[in-house]
Scaffold this motif. Structure first.
Motif, PDB file in Angstrom:
ATOM      1  N   GLN A 275       0.823  -1.216   0.000  1.00  0.00           N
ATOM      2  CA  GLN A 275       0.000   0.000   0.000  1.00  0.00           C
ATOM      3  C   GLN A 275       0.862   1.275   0.000  1.00  0.00           C
ATOM      4  O   GLN A 275       0.748   2.132   0.875  1.00  0.00           O
ATOM      5  CB  GLN A 275      -0.950   0.002   1.204  1.00  0.00           C
ATOM      6  CG  GLN A 275      -1.955  -1.130   1.170  1.00  0.00           C
ATOM      7  CD  GLN A 275      -2.926  -1.097   2.323  1.00  0.00           C
ATOM      8  OE1 GLN A 275      -2.694  -0.449   3.343  1.00  0.00           O
ATOM      9  NE2 GLN A 275      -4.051  -1.799   2.173  1.00  0.00           N
ATOM     10  N   PHE A 276       1.694   1.367  -1.006  1.00  0.00           N
ATOM     11  CA  PHE A 276       2.550   2.540  -1.161  1.00  0.00           C
ATOM     12  C   PHE A 276       1.710   3.783  -1.453  1.00  0.00           C
ATOM     13  O   PHE A 276       0.680   3.705  -2.124  1.00  0.00           O
ATOM     14  CB  PHE A 276       3.530   2.354  -2.318  1.00  0.00           C
ATOM     15  CG  PHE A 276       4.610   1.348  -2.055  1.00  0.00           C
ATOM     16  CD1 PHE A 276       5.500   1.527  -1.002  1.00  0.00           C
ATOM     17  CD2 PHE A 276       4.754   0.233  -2.851  1.00  0.00           C
ATOM     18  CE1 PHE A 276       6.507   0.607  -0.763  1.00  0.00           C
ATOM     19  CE2 PHE A 276       5.745  -0.686  -2.621  1.00  0.00           C
ATOM     20  CZ  PHE A 276       6.637  -0.510  -1.568  1.00  0.00           C
ATOM     21  N   SER A 277       2.183   4.918  -0.983  1.00  0.00           N
ATOM     22  CA  SER A 277       1.674   6.190  -1.485  1.00  0.00           C
ATOM     23  C   SER A 277       2.431   6.501  -2.770  1.00  0.00           C
ATOM     24  O   SER A 277       3.445   5.854  -3.079  1.00  0.00           O
ATOM     25  CB  SER A 277       1.907   7.304  -0.463  1.00  0.00           C
ATOM     26  OG  SER A 277       3.305   7.516  -0.274  1.00  0.00           O
ATOM     27  N   LEU A 278       1.965   7.483  -3.524  1.00  0.00           N
ATOM     28  CA  LEU A 278       2.647   7.838  -4.763  1.00  0.00           C
ATOM     29  C   LEU A 278       4.073   8.310  -4.490  1.00  0.00           C
ATOM     30  O   LEU A 278       5.009   7.939  -5.210  1.00  0.00           O
ATOM     31  CB  LEU A 278       1.862   8.929  -5.509  1.00  0.00           C
ATOM     32  CG  LEU A 278       2.497   9.449  -6.809  1.00  0.00           C
ATOM     33  CD1 LEU A 278       2.724   8.319  -7.795  1.00  0.00           C
ATOM     34  CD2 LEU A 278       1.621  10.537  -7.431  1.00  0.00           C
ATOM     35  N   ASP A 279       4.265   9.090  -3.441  1.00  0.00           N
ATOM     36  CA  ASP A 279       5.601   9.580  -3.104  1.00  0.00           C
ATOM     37  C   ASP A 279       6.532   8.437  -2.724  1.00  0.00           C
ATOM     38  O   ASP A 279       7.708   8.414  -3.118  1.00  0.00           O
ATOM     39  CB  ASP A 279       5.521  10.597  -1.964  1.00  0.00           C
ATOM     40  CG  ASP A 279       4.859  11.894  -2.386  1.00  0.00           C
ATOM     41  OD1 ASP A 279       4.877  12.184  -3.607  1.00  0.00           O
ATOM     42  OD2 ASP A 279       4.330  12.605  -1.517  1.00  0.00           O
ATOM     43  N   ALA A 280       6.022   7.477  -1.952  1.00  0.00           N
ATOM     44  CA  ALA A 280       6.843   6.335  -1.537  1.00  0.00           C
ATOM     45  C   ALA A 280       7.200   5.458  -2.733  1.00  0.00           C
ATOM     46  O   ALA A 280       8.343   4.998  -2.868  1.00  0.00           O
ATOM     47  CB  ALA A 280       6.112   5.518  -0.478  1.00  0.00           C
ATOM     48  N   PHE A 281       6.233   5.240  -3.610  1.00  0.00           N
ATOM     49  CA  PHE A 281       6.484   4.431  -4.805  1.00  0.00           C
ATOM     50  C   PHE A 281       7.473   5.142  -5.727  1.00  0.00           C
ATOM     51  O   PHE A 281       8.343   4.508  -6.330  1.00  0.00           O
ATOM     52  CB  PHE A 281       5.167   4.166  -5.537  1.00  0.00           C
ATOM     53  CG  PHE A 281       5.302   3.227  -6.705  1.00  0.00           C
ATOM     54  CD1 PHE A 281       5.475   1.869  -6.497  1.00  0.00           C
ATOM     55  CD2 PHE A 281       5.252   3.701  -8.008  1.00  0.00           C
ATOM     56  CE1 PHE A 281       5.605   0.995  -7.574  1.00  0.00           C
ATOM     57  CE2 PHE A 281       5.380   2.844  -9.083  1.00  0.00           C
ATOM     58  CZ  PHE A 281       5.549   1.482  -8.871  1.00  0.00           C
ATOM     59  N   ASP A 282       7.347   6.459  -5.831  1.00  0.00           N
ATOM     60  CA  ASP A 282       8.269   7.261  -6.634  1.00  0.00           C
ATOM     61  C   ASP A 282       9.700   7.121  -6.105  1.00  0.00           C
ATOM     62  O   ASP A 282      10.653   6.928  -6.874  1.00  0.00           O
ATOM     63  CB  ASP A 282       7.832   8.721  -6.609  1.00  0.00           C
ATOM     64  CG  ASP A 282       8.641   9.601  -7.549  1.00  0.00           C
ATOM     65  OD1 ASP A 282       9.562   9.090  -8.215  1.00  0.00           O
ATOM     66  OD2 ASP A 282       8.365  10.805  -7.625  1.00  0.00           O
ATOM     67  N   LEU A 283       9.868   7.210  -4.794  1.00  0.00           N
ATOM     68  CA  LEU A 283      11.187   7.095  -4.181  1.00  0.00           C
ATOM     69  C   LEU A 283      11.782   5.712  -4.410  1.00  0.00           C
ATOM     70  O   LEU A 283      12.963   5.584  -4.787  1.00  0.00           O
ATOM     71  CB  LEU A 283      11.085   7.385  -2.679  1.00  0.00           C
ATOM     72  CG  LEU A 283      12.388   7.259  -1.871  1.00  0.00           C
ATOM     73  CD1 LEU A 283      13.430   8.245  -2.386  1.00  0.00           C
ATOM     74  CD2 LEU A 283      12.116   7.481  -0.381  1.00  0.00           C
ATOM     75  N   LEU A 284      10.974   4.676  -4.213  1.00  0.00           N
ATOM     76  CA  LEU A 284      11.464   3.308  -4.394  1.00  0.00           C
ATOM     77  C   LEU A 284      11.814   3.038  -5.859  1.00  0.00           C
ATOM     78  O   LEU A 284      12.832   2.402  -6.161  1.00  0.00           O
ATOM     79  CB  LEU A 284      10.403   2.317  -3.912  1.00  0.00           C
ATOM     80  CG  LEU A 284      10.838   0.854  -3.813  1.00  0.00           C
ATOM     81  CD1 LEU A 284      11.984   0.699  -2.813  1.00  0.00           C
ATOM     82  CD2 LEU A 284       9.658  -0.028  -3.403  1.00  0.00           C
ATOM     83  N   HIS A 285      10.980   3.531  -6.759  1.00  0.00           N
ATOM     84  CA  HIS A 285      11.242   3.359  -8.192  1.00  0.00           C
ATOM     85  C   HIS A 285      12.526   4.071  -8.588  1.00  0.00           C
ATOM     86  O   HIS A 285      13.322   3.563  -9.398  1.00  0.00           O
ATOM     87  CB  HIS A 285      10.063   3.895  -9.002  1.00  0.00           C
ATOM     88  CG  HIS A 285      10.176   3.694 -10.476  1.00  0.00           C
ATOM     89  ND1 HIS A 285      10.859   4.563 -11.304  1.00  0.00           N
ATOM     90  CD2 HIS A 285       9.713   2.699 -11.289  1.00  0.00           C
ATOM     91  CE1 HIS A 285      10.798   4.142 -12.535  1.00  0.00           C
ATOM     92  NE2 HIS A 285      10.115   3.008 -12.562  1.00  0.00           N
TER      93      HIS A 285
END
Length: 394
Positions: A275-285
């Motif tokens: 359940q990533f947020s967009l910011d968290a997914f952006d950082l991980l990507h």
């Protein structure tokens, strides 16, 4: 979708305001300006089955649309604060929403705002599965998924808010040519030619204007997406789409099966559960994908020879962030109020498969062009070039 504030303002707002200004200056006062917006102009709101997203302007309160537009072209601080506070995922949807306010603010009856959802391949015209000359939207996502399976995606069980491109075109045309008085130079006046030598009776007969359109309710904001009340089989899920792409890729040899199904496990099982947020997914990507590829390309630049895969990675780099664009739409369900409903026999699984087949065709076309290009250069005898140059001098 990843434009800067200023670029988004120029391409999506300035150009539209200029075109509307031009429309007003035309000699035909019945000319109508049709603005293609997007259905995703409601900030962080997604609607529900009982309360779908309405065909009205989304409130930007307490922010002023004109000041937001000026800020996007200037310091951008005011616009950035509004974009974050209102929950817009990118500058594209944010700029579209501002432009709607600026166009609608003067209550211009000759301005029509069309809000399509994610546009996919055609369902009928010119043929089933037609997707143009270049991949876009959901077909582009499938192409990248097939071409570069090492990217990082996150597909949930939510439904895909799509609309076939031919359905969209019909909706635009039908709405654009609705007029209040068809006998008073409405649609007929739009096609009138002062140099024509036929009389009015022949002109009216040739146009065959359907006067029933005159009684159709006139609206200035039209959402082109399946209505929230549509039957469940009218759409398919992002999860099903990911499975279909993976199966197609492994069967047709685009992706090795181990790589394909490992990626499917991560993108449909592990990442959605986190359940990533967009910011968290952006950082991980950025850490796992973008940084790794940038480092690999820098290493290739230092080598005395250029590996063949390096050029392909550079080309893919332009669309490498596509999973970030799709993330807000692939992990939420959207419900729209619309007058558009699919026919009872519409098969969403068949349409989903046509999207995957369209991506497969684009990949095959790209590979064929590359083989032809490679074969041409391999056929050249570069040792003849010095002699050719020497003879030309003589």
């Amino acid at each position: 979708f990843t434009q800067t504030m200023e670029d988004a303002a120029v391409s999506n707002i300035t150009s539209s305001l200029q075109m509307r200004s031009l429309t007003r200056k035309l000699s035909n006062k019945n000319a109508k300006f049709v603005y293609i917006s997007t259905a995703f102009v409601h900030g962080c709101e997604t609607g529900t089955k009982t309360e779908p997203l309405p065909e009205t302007l989304f409130s930007l309160h307490p922010y002023d649309p004109l000041e937001l537009y000026k800020s996007m072209l200037g310091t951008q601080s005011y616009a950035s604060a509004a974009m974050n506070a209102l929950g817009f995922p990118n500058t594209y949807t944010f700029s579209k929403c501002i432009c709607e306010h600026l166009l609608h603010g003067e209550n211009d009856q000759n301005t029509l705002i069309i809000r399509p959802s994610i546009v996919g391949p055609s369902v009928q015209e010119p043929f089933e599965g037609w997707a143009g000359e270049k991949p876009s939207t959901i077909v582009a996502a499938a192409c990248l998924y097939l071409k570069f399976p090492y990217n990082m995606w996150c597909f949930g069980k939510e439904t895909v808010p799509f609309v076939p491109v031919d359905v969209l075109c019909r909706a635009i045309i039908s709405r654009a040519f609705i007029c209040l008085d068809p006998d008073a130079s409405g649609i007929e006046g739009a096609f009138s030619d002062p140099s024509a030598d036929y009389d009015n009776e022949e002109k009216k007969e040739s146009l065959q204007f359907d006067h029933s359109l005159a009684n159709y309710p006139r609206k200035y904001i039209v959402t082109v997406a399946w209505d929230a009340s549509s039957h469940e089989s009218a759409s398919f899920s992002w999860l099903s789409y990911a499975y279909a792409i993976t199966h197609m890729g492994s069967l047709c040899g685009h992706v090795h099966r181990v790589v394909a199904y490992s990626g499917l496990l991560l993108s449909t099982k592990l990442f959605p559960r986190l359940q990533f947020s967009l910011d968290a997914f952006d950082l991980l990507h950025s850490l796992l994908i973008r940084t790794s590829i940038d480092a690999l390309l820098r290493l290739c630049d230092k080598l005395p020879w250029k590996p063949e895969f390096a050029q392909e990675l550079k080309m893919l780099g332009q669309v490498l962030d596509l999973p970030l664009v799709f993330f807000p739409f692939a992990n939420q369900s959207f419900y729209f109020r619309s007058e558009l409903s699919p026919p009872g026999d519409f098969n969403s699984e068949r349409y989903m498969f046509s999207c995957v087949v369209a991506a497969h065709r684009f990949i095959r076309m790209i590979e064929a062009k590359r083989r032809k290009h490679s074969k041409y250069y391999n056929s050249l005898n570069f040792r003849e070039y010095p002699n050719y140059a020497h003879n030309s001098v003589k």
